[in-house]
Design an enzyme around this catalytic site. Sequence first.
Site, PDB file in Angstrom:
ATOM      1  N   ASN A   1      57.717 -14.267  13.845  1.00 27.41           N
ATOM      2  CA  ASN A   1      56.587 -14.549  12.956  1.00 27.41           C
ATOM      3  C   ASN A   1      56.170 -16.007  13.169  1.00 27.41           C
ATOM      4  O   ASN A   1      56.873 -16.925  12.744  1.00 27.41           O
ATOM      5  CB  ASN A   1      57.032 -14.297  11.513  1.00 27.41           C
TER       6      ASN A   1
ATOM      7  N   HIS B   1      49.205  -8.966  11.259  1.00 27.14           N
ATOM      8  CA  HIS B   1      50.098 -10.130  11.246  1.00 27.14           C
ATOM      9  C   HIS B   1      51.507  -9.650  11.591  1.00 27.14           C
ATOM     10  O   HIS B   1      51.939  -8.590  11.123  1.00 27.14           O
ATOM     11  CB  HIS B   1      50.054 -10.764   9.849  1.00 27.14           C
TER      12      HIS B   1
ATOM     13  N   CYS C   1      50.110 -17.394   6.432  1.00 25.37           N
ATOM     14  CA  CYS C   1      49.999 -16.393   7.508  1.00 25.37           C
ATOM     15  C   CYS C   1      48.605 -15.791   7.607  1.00 25.37           C
ATOM     16  O   CYS C   1      48.269 -15.166   8.617  1.00 25.37           O
ATOM     17  CB  CYS C   1      51.034 -15.300   7.301  1.00 25.37           C
TER      18      CYS C   1
HETATM   19  O1  UT7 Z   1      54.782 -13.768   7.005  1.00 23.80           O
HETATM   20  C1  UT7 Z   1      54.413 -13.939   5.699  1.00 23.80           C
HETATM   21  C2  UT7 Z   1      54.980 -13.009   4.750  1.00 23.80           C
HETATM   22  N1  UT7 Z   1      56.375 -12.710   4.955  1.00 23.80           N
HETATM   23  C3  UT7 Z   1      56.742 -11.439   5.099  1.00 23.80           C
HETATM   24  O2  UT7 Z   1      55.907 -10.562   5.166  1.00 23.80           O
HETATM   25  C4  UT7 Z   1      58.229 -11.150   5.136  1.00 23.80           C
HETATM   26  C5  UT7 Z   1      58.537 -10.021   4.177  1.00 23.80           C
HETATM   27  N2  UT7 Z   1      59.960  -9.766   4.000  1.00 23.80           N
HETATM   28  C6  UT7 Z   1      60.747  -9.305   4.996  1.00 23.80           C
HETATM   29  O3  UT7 Z   1      60.327  -9.162   6.144  1.00 23.80           O
HETATM   30  C7  UT7 Z   1      62.139  -8.889   4.642  1.00 23.80           C
HETATM   31  O4  UT7 Z   1      62.275  -8.879   3.240  1.00 23.80           O
HETATM   32  C8  UT7 Z   1      63.264  -9.776   5.262  1.00 23.80           C
HETATM   33  C9  UT7 Z   1      63.320  -9.574   6.768  1.00 23.80           C
HETATM   34  C10 UT7 Z   1      63.018 -11.233   4.928  1.00 23.80           C
HETATM   35  C11 UT7 Z   1      64.623  -9.362   4.699  1.00 23.80           C
HETATM   36  O5  UT7 Z   1      64.826  -7.981   4.947  1.00 23.80           O
HETATM   37  P1  UT7 Z   1      65.231  -6.981   3.759  1.00 23.80           P
HETATM   38  O6  UT7 Z   1      65.359  -5.665   4.361  1.00 23.80           O
HETATM   39  O7  UT7 Z   1      64.221  -7.154   2.660  1.00 23.80           O
HETATM   40  O8  UT7 Z   1      66.635  -7.541   3.371  1.00 23.80           O
HETATM   41  P2  UT7 Z   1      67.188  -7.975   1.934  1.00 23.80           P
HETATM   42  O9  UT7 Z   1      66.818  -9.398   1.671  1.00 23.80           O
HETATM   43  O10 UT7 Z   1      66.839  -6.940   0.936  1.00 23.80           O
HETATM   44  O11 UT7 Z   1      68.733  -7.883   2.232  1.00 23.80           O
HETATM   45  C12 UT7 Z   1      69.406  -6.650   2.555  1.00 23.80           C
HETATM   46  C13 UT7 Z   1      70.820  -6.953   2.944  1.00 23.80           C
HETATM   47  C14 UT7 Z   1      71.516  -7.891   1.969  1.00 23.80           C
HETATM   48  O12 UT7 Z   1      72.888  -7.508   1.926  1.00 23.80           O
HETATM   49  P3  UT7 Z   1      73.443  -6.587   0.724  1.00 23.80           P
HETATM   50  O13 UT7 Z   1      73.129  -7.362  -0.524  1.00 23.80           O
HETATM   51  O14 UT7 Z   1      72.690  -5.311   0.810  1.00 23.80           O
HETATM   52  O15 UT7 Z   1      74.889  -6.492   1.056  1.00 23.80           O
HETATM   53  C15 UT7 Z   1      71.384  -9.224   2.606  1.00 23.80           C
HETATM   54  O16 UT7 Z   1      72.395 -10.121   2.227  1.00 23.80           O
HETATM   55  O17 UT7 Z   1      70.857  -7.614   4.205  1.00 23.80           O
HETATM   56  C16 UT7 Z   1      71.510  -8.875   4.076  1.00 23.80           C
HETATM   57  N3  UT7 Z   1      70.823  -9.817   4.936  1.00 23.80           N
HETATM   58  C17 UT7 Z   1      71.197 -10.086   6.194  1.00 23.80           C
HETATM   59  N4  UT7 Z   1      72.221  -9.644   6.926  1.00 23.80           N
HETATM   60  C18 UT7 Z   1      72.326 -10.127   8.177  1.00 23.80           C
HETATM   61  C19 UT7 Z   1      69.688 -10.526   4.652  1.00 23.80           C
HETATM   62  N5  UT7 Z   1      69.350 -11.271   5.708  1.00 23.80           N
HETATM   63  C20 UT7 Z   1      70.264 -11.019   6.669  1.00 23.80           C
HETATM   64  C21 UT7 Z   1      70.429 -11.482   7.982  1.00 23.80           C
HETATM   65  N6  UT7 Z   1      71.462 -10.999   8.703  1.00 23.80           N
HETATM   66  N7  UT7 Z   1      69.588 -12.358   8.550  1.00 23.80           N
END
Ligand code: UT7
Length: 329
Positions: free
Chosen positions: A286, A256, A116
């Site tokens: 993204n 980004h 990225c």
């Molecule tokens: O571009 C290059 C670098 N990349 C980035 O900068 C991306 C950085 N990371 C992120 O943007 C975020 O971490 C994500 C968007 C990938 C994920 O968001 P998050 O707020 O960190 O979610 P998480 O992985 O901590 O998950 C929170 C909850 C989980 O459920 P529980 O365990 O709290 O019940 C996940 O299972 O959200 C759930 N979850 C989803 N639910 C519905 C994770 N992905 C999804 C989804 N739809 N797509």
Amino acid sequence: MTKTYAAITGVAGYVPDYVLTNAELETMVDTNDEWIRTRTGIRERRILKGEGKGLSVMGVEAVNRLLEKTNTDPAEVDLVICATVTGDMVFPDTANIISDICGIKNAFAYDINAACSGFLFALTTASKFVESGSHKKVIVIGGDKMSSILDYKDRATCIIFGDGCGAVLLEPTEEKVGVIDALHCSDGAGRQYLHMKAGGSAYPATPETVQAKQHYVFQDGRPVFKAAVKGMKDVVSRVMKRNDLTSDNVRWLVPHQANMRIIESVAHFADFPMEKVMVNIQKFGNTTAATIPLCLWDYEDQIQKGDNVILTAFGGGFTWGATYLKWAY
Ligand code: UT7
């Protein structure tokens, strides 16, 4: 001796027509529109459909638009650098393919892979050729066909990414405009959190790597999120400080586009009101190396000559950086 600066003298972009909405993703994987919008800010993303169509298809469109709008004869272009993680093939580089199709015959062309942060790394590299006087018309492309390396059953990745490509023309000037400063960082220890395991020389493609889904993006989102916020805050503040800039005399922050919450956090820390921050994540998601040139393309009409602009990115590697530009037109 007067210093030569590398000025961006034109920007163009291309996104494919197909719109993949959150509603359609709901039919493909266990997710929902509300979660995607509130956790990432994304409403839709573009997807390049069609057998055998790689990044170069988008790159050719973006570069042809750039050549046309800047009245540039392809024969005058002397260097093309393409930042991407999804080149058409492992080799040759996609910059070569794009150059061939666009009639750019007098340039050397190669790709840069910094995920990225690729566009910023490529912009800095290209600016050195221009500043040295060795090259006079340089095209920097940032593009990715992320849909080619996504598992549409993995909700942790497939909801975030989209396809797109942007390109800028760099030319020399003695006016103090263009790329003024840049600060870039890399930390390979971050590779455990964001990578595509197979298809390189460590794990060449085999039926087993395909079966194990190792040709898809792997991301452990939370540590990447934290590192992205910390990394971009750090480089933005260092670049602004060493150029005597404050949020009052910088017109645009161009982050980004990985996650709206990351964008807001970096903007808040650097004291930028959101009206000074370029955002198009809601419609493109993204697009990896394409996010920054696509933002510049989208906002081009609103940028004025002399505007101070800070670009910042964070991505796989880890790689990150910030670039200070003075807009040249
Ligand atoms: O571009 C290059 C670098 N990349 C980035 O900068 C991306 C950085 N990371 C992120 O943007 C975020 O971490 C994500 C968007 C990938 C994920 O968001 P998050 O707020 O960190 O979610 P998480 O992985 O901590 O998950 C929170 C909850 C989980 O459920 P529980 O365990 O709290 O019940 C996940 O299972 O959200 C759930 N979850 C989803 N639910 C519905 C994770 N992905 C999804 C989804 N739809 N797509």
